[in-house]
Design a protein around this motif. Structure first.
Motif, PDB file in Angstrom:
ATOM      1  N   ARG A  36       0.811  -1.216   0.000  1.00  0.00           N
ATOM      2  CA  ARG A  36       0.000   0.000   0.000  1.00  0.00           C
ATOM      3  C   ARG A  36       0.840   1.260   0.000  1.00  0.00           C
ATOM      4  O   ARG A  36       0.551   2.209  -0.721  1.00  0.00           O
ATOM      5  CB  ARG A  36      -0.950   0.006   1.208  1.00  0.00           C
ATOM      6  CG  ARG A  36      -2.029  -1.048   1.107  1.00  0.00           C
ATOM      7  CD  ARG A  36      -2.908  -1.062   2.305  1.00  0.00           C
ATOM      8  NE  ARG A  36      -2.110  -1.448   3.476  1.00  0.00           N
ATOM      9  CZ  ARG A  36      -2.557  -1.440   4.723  1.00  0.00           C
ATOM     10  NH1 ARG A  36      -3.783  -1.071   4.989  1.00  0.00           N
ATOM     11  NH2 ARG A  36      -1.777  -1.818   5.712  1.00  0.00           N
ATOM     12  N   ARG A  37       1.900   1.297   0.800  1.00  0.00           N
ATOM     13  CA  ARG A  37       2.741   2.498   0.881  1.00  0.00           C
ATOM     14  C   ARG A  37       3.428   2.776  -0.457  1.00  0.00           C
ATOM     15  O   ARG A  37       3.460   3.906  -0.928  1.00  0.00           O
ATOM     16  CB  ARG A  37       3.764   2.326   2.004  1.00  0.00           C
ATOM     17  CG  ARG A  37       4.570   3.536   2.322  1.00  0.00           C
ATOM     18  CD  ARG A  37       3.652   4.573   2.966  1.00  0.00           C
ATOM     19  NE  ARG A  37       4.353   5.754   3.322  1.00  0.00           N
ATOM     20  CZ  ARG A  37       4.461   6.199   4.552  1.00  0.00           C
ATOM     21  NH1 ARG A  37       3.914   5.560   5.538  1.00  0.00           N
ATOM     22  NH2 ARG A  37       5.092   7.309   4.797  1.00  0.00           N
ATOM     23  N   LYS A  38       3.977   1.719  -1.058  1.00  0.00           N
ATOM     24  CA  LYS A  38       4.677   1.866  -2.330  1.00  0.00           C
ATOM     25  C   LYS A  38       3.724   2.378  -3.419  1.00  0.00           C
ATOM     26  O   LYS A  38       4.042   3.293  -4.171  1.00  0.00           O
ATOM     27  CB  LYS A  38       5.293   0.529  -2.746  1.00  0.00           C
ATOM     28  CG  LYS A  38       6.074   0.584  -4.029  1.00  0.00           C
ATOM     29  CD  LYS A  38       6.672  -0.771  -4.365  1.00  0.00           C
ATOM     30  CE  LYS A  38       7.411  -0.721  -5.691  1.00  0.00           C
ATOM     31  NZ  LYS A  38       7.920  -2.030  -6.056  1.00  0.00           N
ATOM     32  N   VAL A  39       2.538   1.787  -3.479  1.00  0.00           N
ATOM     33  CA  VAL A  39       1.559   2.187  -4.484  1.00  0.00           C
ATOM     34  C   VAL A  39       1.065   3.610  -4.228  1.00  0.00           C
ATOM     35  O   VAL A  39       0.909   4.397  -5.162  1.00  0.00           O
ATOM     36  CB  VAL A  39       0.380   1.185  -4.531  1.00  0.00           C
ATOM     37  CG1 VAL A  39      -0.738   1.689  -5.426  1.00  0.00           C
ATOM     38  CG2 VAL A  39       0.861  -0.179  -4.998  1.00  0.00           C
ATOM     39  N   SER A  40       0.873   3.961  -2.974  1.00  0.00           N
ATOM     40  CA  SER A  40       0.408   5.325  -2.676  1.00  0.00           C
ATOM     41  C   SER A  40       1.446   6.357  -3.101  1.00  0.00           C
ATOM     42  O   SER A  40       1.100   7.431  -3.579  1.00  0.00           O
ATOM     43  CB  SER A  40       0.070   5.478  -1.193  1.00  0.00           C
ATOM     44  OG  SER A  40       1.226   5.417  -0.396  1.00  0.00           O
ATOM     45  N   ARG A  41       2.715   6.026  -2.955  1.00  0.00           N
ATOM     46  CA  ARG A  41       3.772   6.929  -3.424  1.00  0.00           C
ATOM     47  C   ARG A  41       3.755   7.032  -4.944  1.00  0.00           C
ATOM     48  O   ARG A  41       3.901   8.114  -5.499  1.00  0.00           O
ATOM     49  CB  ARG A  41       5.140   6.444  -2.939  1.00  0.00           C
ATOM     50  CG  ARG A  41       5.359   6.683  -1.477  1.00  0.00           C
ATOM     51  CD  ARG A  41       6.780   6.306  -1.063  1.00  0.00           C
ATOM     52  NE  ARG A  41       6.942   6.462   0.356  1.00  0.00           N
ATOM     53  CZ  ARG A  41       7.430   5.524   1.156  1.00  0.00           C
ATOM     54  NH1 ARG A  41       7.838   4.374   0.654  1.00  0.00           N
ATOM     55  NH2 ARG A  41       7.541   5.733   2.457  1.00  0.00           N
ATOM     56  N   GLN A  42       3.577   5.903  -5.620  1.00  0.00           N
ATOM     57  CA  GLN A  42       3.522   5.910  -7.078  1.00  0.00           C
ATOM     58  C   GLN A  42       2.355   6.747  -7.594  1.00  0.00           C
ATOM     59  O   GLN A  42       2.468   7.425  -8.607  1.00  0.00           O
ATOM     60  CB  GLN A  42       3.401   4.483  -7.623  1.00  0.00           C
ATOM     61  CG  GLN A  42       4.645   3.650  -7.449  1.00  0.00           C
ATOM     62  CD  GLN A  42       4.402   2.190  -7.821  1.00  0.00           C
ATOM     63  OE1 GLN A  42       3.270   1.733  -7.948  1.00  0.00           O
ATOM     64  NE2 GLN A  42       5.502   1.446  -7.960  1.00  0.00           N
ATOM     65  N   LEU A  43       1.237   6.684  -6.892  1.00  0.00           N
ATOM     66  CA  LEU A  43       0.044   7.427  -7.316  1.00  0.00           C
ATOM     67  C   LEU A  43       0.039   8.880  -6.825  1.00  0.00           C
ATOM     68  O   LEU A  43      -0.852   9.644  -7.172  1.00  0.00           O
ATOM     69  CB  LEU A  43      -1.225   6.712  -6.816  1.00  0.00           C
ATOM     70  CG  LEU A  43      -1.462   5.323  -7.395  1.00  0.00           C
ATOM     71  CD1 LEU A  43      -2.657   4.676  -6.733  1.00  0.00           C
ATOM     72  CD2 LEU A  43      -1.643   5.397  -8.900  1.00  0.00           C
ATOM     73  N   GLY A  44       1.028   9.238  -5.996  1.00  0.00           N
ATOM     74  CA  GLY A  44       1.102  10.606  -5.494  1.00  0.00           C
ATOM     75  C   GLY A  44       0.079  10.943  -4.421  1.00  0.00           C
ATOM     76  O   GLY A  44      -0.307  12.102  -4.260  1.00  0.00           O
ATOM     77  N   VAL A  45      -0.381   9.931  -3.698  1.00  0.00           N
ATOM     78  CA  VAL A  45      -1.378  10.163  -2.659  1.00  0.00           C
ATOM     79  C   VAL A  45      -0.868   9.770  -1.275  1.00  0.00           C
ATOM     80  O   VAL A  45      -1.638   9.684  -0.319  1.00  0.00           O
ATOM     81  CB  VAL A  45      -2.709   9.425  -2.960  1.00  0.00           C
ATOM     82  CG1 VAL A  45      -3.346   9.968  -4.222  1.00  0.00           C
ATOM     83  CG2 VAL A  45      -2.490   7.922  -3.073  1.00  0.00           C
ATOM     84  N   ASP A  46       0.440   9.527  -1.152  1.00  0.00           N
ATOM     85  CA  ASP A  46       1.014   9.134   0.130  1.00  0.00           C
ATOM     86  C   ASP A  46       0.795  10.239   1.157  1.00  0.00           C
ATOM     87  O   ASP A  46       1.094  11.405   0.905  1.00  0.00           O
ATOM     88  CB  ASP A  46       2.515   8.865  -0.030  1.00  0.00           C
ATOM     89  CG  ASP A  46       3.133   8.278   1.220  1.00  0.00           C
ATOM     90  OD1 ASP A  46       2.428   7.525   1.918  1.00  0.00           O
ATOM     91  OD2 ASP A  46       4.310   8.567   1.477  1.00  0.00           O
ATOM     92  N   GLY A  47       0.236   9.890   2.282  1.00  0.00           N
ATOM     93  CA  GLY A  47       0.002  10.849   3.354  1.00  0.00           C
ATOM     94  C   GLY A  47      -1.371  11.492   3.326  1.00  0.00           C
ATOM     95  O   GLY A  47      -1.716  12.269   4.209  1.00  0.00           O
ATOM     96  N   ARG A  48      -2.184  11.168   2.344  1.00  0.00           N
ATOM     97  CA  ARG A  48      -3.502  11.811   2.227  1.00  0.00           C
ATOM     98  C   ARG A  48      -4.393  11.505   3.426  1.00  0.00           C
ATOM     99  O   ARG A  48      -5.091  12.382   3.924  1.00  0.00           O
ATOM    100  CB  ARG A  48      -4.179  11.372   0.942  1.00  0.00           C
ATOM    101  CG  ARG A  48      -5.482  12.116   0.721  1.00  0.00           C
ATOM    102  CD  ARG A  48      -6.021  11.912  -0.650  1.00  0.00           C
ATOM    103  NE  ARG A  48      -5.181  12.658  -1.583  1.00  0.00           N
ATOM    104  CZ  ARG A  48      -5.374  12.678  -2.882  1.00  0.00           C
ATOM    105  NH1 ARG A  48      -6.352  11.980  -3.402  1.00  0.00           N
ATOM    106  NH2 ARG A  48      -4.581  13.367  -3.664  1.00  0.00           N
ATOM    107  N   LEU A  49      -4.370  10.276   3.923  1.00  0.00           N
ATOM    108  CA  LEU A  49      -5.204   9.931   5.081  1.00  0.00           C
ATOM    109  C   LEU A  49      -4.742  10.664   6.337  1.00  0.00           C
ATOM    110  O   LEU A  49      -5.560  11.085   7.152  1.00  0.00           O
ATOM    111  CB  LEU A  49      -5.214   8.418   5.310  1.00  0.00           C
ATOM    112  CG  LEU A  49      -5.917   7.600   4.231  1.00  0.00           C
ATOM    113  CD1 LEU A  49      -5.803   6.113   4.543  1.00  0.00           C
ATOM    114  CD2 LEU A  49      -7.364   8.003   4.098  1.00  0.00           C
TER     115      LEU A  49
END
Length: 144
Positions: A36-49
């Motif tokens: 999940r963390r890796k994919v969230s970084r790829q999608l540019g949404v890391d930290g949104r929650l």
């Protein structure tokens, strides 16, 4: 869940493509390694929650401050504005509606000034508590 079967299948398929969920004969399951963390970084949404949680916390504080102000305004025994505790001050025997923030900010017309209240609460928060976040930093990098 509030979604149609087609909507749920679409979301599950996107999760499969991203590698967050694996499809099996029995249905869907999580992979052994959490991606999940890796994919969230790829999608540019890391930290949104985390940003959403901090924003929600701030909004709860703002709402609580306003409710305290309303309780103070409706209290049968009122203090004069000068003797009302200011921000950060507490009385030995607090009156109804008193809080650590003091009186809620008002506009020149006497109405609640929510924008100023938000600015005050954000200034009281820790510097990294509300301001710079991974999502905002990623957005700034993408803009340049």
């Amino acid at each position: 869940m509030g979604a149609t079967k087609e909507q749920a299948l679409f979301v599950l398929d996107r999760l499969v493509v991203a590698g967050i969920v694996l499809r099996s004969k029995a249905g869907w399951r999580r992979p052994r390694q959490d991606r999940r963390r890796k994919v969230s970084r790829q999608l540019g949404v890391d930290g949104r929650l985390a940003v959403r949680a901090k924003t929600y916390h701030l909004e709860r504080q703002l709402w609580g401050w306003w409710l305290s102000e309303e309780a103070w305004m409706k209290a049968p025994r009122r203090l004069s504005v000068r003797s009302r505790p200011g921000p950060g001050q507490l009385g030995l025997l607090p009156d109804i509606g008193t809080n650590v923030y003091g009186a809620h900010p008002r506009t020149a017309a006497g109405r609640a000034d929510y924008r100023q209240a938000r600015v005050l609460l954000e200034s009281l928060a820790a510097p990294d508590d509300i301001s710079a976040t991974p999502v905002q930093e990623a957005s700034a990098q993408n803009a340049s």
